[in-house]
Design a protein around this motif. Structure first.
Motif, PDB file in Angstrom:
ATOM      1  N   UNK A  13       0.831  -1.199   0.000  1.00 10.93           N
ATOM      2  CA  UNK A  13       0.000   0.000   0.000  1.00 10.93           C
ATOM      3  C   UNK A  13       0.866   1.251   0.000  1.00 10.93           C
ATOM      4  N   UNK A  14       0.367   2.295  -0.665  1.00 11.76           N
ATOM      5  CA  UNK A  14       1.086   3.562  -0.654  1.00 11.76           C
ATOM      6  C   UNK A  14       1.010   4.168   0.734  1.00 11.76           C
ATOM      7  N   UNK A  15       1.982   4.993   1.057  1.00 11.89           N
ATOM      8  CA  UNK A  15       1.997   5.676   2.347  1.00 11.89           C
ATOM      9  C   UNK A  15       0.801   6.613   2.456  1.00 11.89           C
ATOM     10  N   UNK A  16       0.308   6.749   3.661  1.00 11.07           N
ATOM     11  CA  UNK A  16      -0.820   7.620   3.943  1.00 11.07           C
ATOM     12  C   UNK A  16      -0.284   8.840   4.684  1.00 11.07           C
ATOM     13  N   UNK A  17      -0.661  10.024   4.197  1.00 10.10           N
ATOM     14  CA  UNK A  17      -0.208  11.264   4.833  1.00 10.10           C
ATOM     15  C   UNK A  17      -0.919  11.459   6.168  1.00 10.10           C
ATOM     16  N   UNK A  18      -0.434  12.417   6.943  1.00 10.59           N
ATOM     17  CA  UNK A  18      -1.070  12.722   8.229  1.00 10.59           C
ATOM     18  C   UNK A  18      -2.517  13.169   8.031  1.00 10.59           C
ATOM     19  N   UNK A  19      -2.763  13.982   7.013  1.00  8.46           N
ATOM     20  CA  UNK A  19      -4.122  14.442   6.729  1.00  8.46           C
ATOM     21  C   UNK A  19      -5.020  13.270   6.321  1.00  8.46           C
ATOM     22  N   UNK A  20      -4.504  12.407   5.461  1.00 11.26           N
ATOM     23  CA  UNK A  20      -5.269  11.234   5.047  1.00 11.26           C
ATOM     24  C   UNK A  20      -5.546  10.310   6.234  1.00 11.26           C
ATOM     25  N   UNK A  21      -4.596  10.236   7.150  1.00  8.74           N
ATOM     26  CA  UNK A  21      -4.779   9.411   8.342  1.00  8.74           C
ATOM     27  C   UNK A  21      -5.963   9.910   9.184  1.00  8.74           C
ATOM     28  N   UNK A  22      -6.138  11.224   9.273  1.00  3.97           N
ATOM     29  CA  UNK A  22      -7.268  11.778  10.031  1.00  3.97           C
ATOM     30  C   UNK A  22      -8.592  11.313   9.416  1.00  3.97           C
ATOM     31  N   UNK A  23      -8.647  11.289   8.089  1.00  2.00           N
ATOM     32  CA  UNK A  23      -9.847  10.809   7.397  1.00  2.00           C
ATOM     33  C   UNK A  23     -10.031   9.315   7.650  1.00  2.00           C
ATOM     34  N   UNK A  24      -8.936   8.558   7.582  1.00  3.32           N
ATOM     35  CA  UNK A  24      -9.017   7.112   7.838  1.00  3.32           C
ATOM     36  C   UNK A  24      -9.523   6.838   9.251  1.00  3.32           C
ATOM     37  N   UNK A  25      -9.041   7.608  10.228  1.00  6.59           N
ATOM     38  CA  UNK A  25      -9.487   7.422  11.616  1.00  6.59           C
ATOM     39  C   UNK A  25     -11.002   7.563  11.722  1.00  6.59           C
ATOM     40  N   UNK A  26     -11.557   8.549  11.029  1.00  2.64           N
ATOM     41  CA  UNK A  26     -13.008   8.725  11.095  1.00  2.64           C
ATOM     42  C   UNK A  26     -13.728   7.544  10.467  1.00  2.64           C
ATOM     43  N   UNK A  27     -13.174   6.997   9.385  1.00  5.67           N
ATOM     44  CA  UNK A  27     -13.793   5.844   8.729  1.00  5.67           C
ATOM     45  C   UNK A  27     -13.587   4.561   9.524  1.00  5.67           C
ATOM     46  N   UNK A  28     -12.456   4.433  10.202  1.00  8.96           N
ATOM     47  CA  UNK A  28     -12.247   3.256  11.045  1.00  8.96           C
ATOM     48  C   UNK A  28     -13.184   3.282  12.249  1.00  8.96           C
ATOM     49  N   UNK A  29     -13.532   4.476  12.704  1.00  7.91           N
ATOM     50  CA  UNK A  29     -14.425   4.609  13.849  1.00  7.91           C
ATOM     51  C   UNK A  29     -15.857   4.231  13.472  1.00  7.91           C
ATOM     52  N   UNK A  30     -16.291   4.704  12.300  1.00  9.51           N
ATOM     53  CA  UNK A  30     -17.654   4.421  11.851  1.00  9.51           C
ATOM     54  C   UNK A  30     -17.683   4.487  10.340  1.00  9.51           C
ATOM     55  N   UNK A  31     -18.278   3.501   9.720  1.00  4.55           N
ATOM     56  CA  UNK A  31     -18.406   3.534   8.267  1.00  4.55           C
ATOM     57  C   UNK A  31     -19.554   2.626   7.858  1.00  4.55           C
ATOM     58  N   UNK A  86      -2.595  -1.302   8.883  1.00  6.51           N
ATOM     59  CA  UNK A  86      -1.880  -0.046   8.693  1.00  6.51           C
ATOM     60  C   UNK A  86      -0.886   0.188   9.832  1.00  6.51           C
ATOM     61  N   UNK A  87      -1.338   0.031  11.068  1.00  7.50           N
ATOM     62  CA  UNK A  87      -0.457   0.257  12.217  1.00  7.50           C
ATOM     63  C   UNK A  87       0.717  -0.718  12.216  1.00  7.50           C
ATOM     64  N   UNK A  88       0.454  -1.950  11.831  1.00  6.75           N
ATOM     65  CA  UNK A  88       1.535  -2.937  11.761  1.00  6.75           C
ATOM     66  C   UNK A  88       2.598  -2.540  10.748  1.00  6.75           C
ATOM     67  N   UNK A  89       2.153  -2.088   9.587  1.00  2.00           N
ATOM     68  CA  UNK A  89       3.104  -1.672   8.550  1.00  2.00           C
ATOM     69  C   UNK A  89       3.893  -0.441   8.947  1.00  2.00           C
ATOM     70  N   UNK A  90       3.213   0.541   9.531  1.00  2.00           N
ATOM     71  CA  UNK A  90       3.894   1.760   9.966  1.00  2.00           C
ATOM     72  C   UNK A  90       4.870   1.470  11.101  1.00  2.00           C
TER      73      UNK A  90
END
Length: 133
Positions: A13-31, A86-90
């Motif tokens: 997977x391509x690296x996720x920026x800090x801004x993209x991570x904030x969006x991912x956090x919201x989707x991991x919380x609820x989607x 994601x956390x494992x890879x990072x």
């Protein structure tokens, strides 16, 4: 990552920026969420607009970290990349890059910098006991 690996990066997977991570956090919380719902969660605290969120969502779709599905005239977004993957890879990249692939020097560094609380140390001890079983 279980699926959605980007073939342009050799399956990784391509690296996720800090801004993209904030969006991912919201989707991991609820989607799934709409772009407007993601914005409700992240825009105010980051001083972003809906257009910014839509740009970030588009980047994450391109990186195959999230998927979209039509819902009438809007789209719903859901993560394809699991948070634990994601956390494992990072974590692996951090240990590889800064500590020569060894986790022990990371813990030593954190201890030397007094970045570990007594509660952290107790939790690490429990984890180590569990791993040795």
């Amino acid at each position: 990552m279980t699926d959605g690996a980007n073939t342009a990066t050799g399956g990784k997977p391509e690296r996720i920026s800090e801004a993209e991570y904030a969006v991912m956090e919201s989707l991991w919380t609820r989607s799934p969420l709409t772009a407007a719902e993601v914005c409700e969660q992240v825009c105010q605290s980051r001083d972003w607009s809906l257009a910014t969120v839509k740009t970030l969502l588009s980047r994450l779709v391109t990186k195959q970290a999230i998927a979209t599905e039509p819902d009438g005239r809007r789209f719903l977004y859901r993560p394809v990349l699991e948070r634990t993957d994601y956390l494992g890879g990072e974590s692996r990249r951090l240990v590889d890059r800064l500590f020569g692939g060894r986790a022990a020097p990371l813990f030593a560094h954190l201890a030397e910098q007094e970045a570990l609380t007594d509660a952290d140390l107790a939790e690490i001890e429990i984890l180590l006991k569990e791993l040795r079983k």
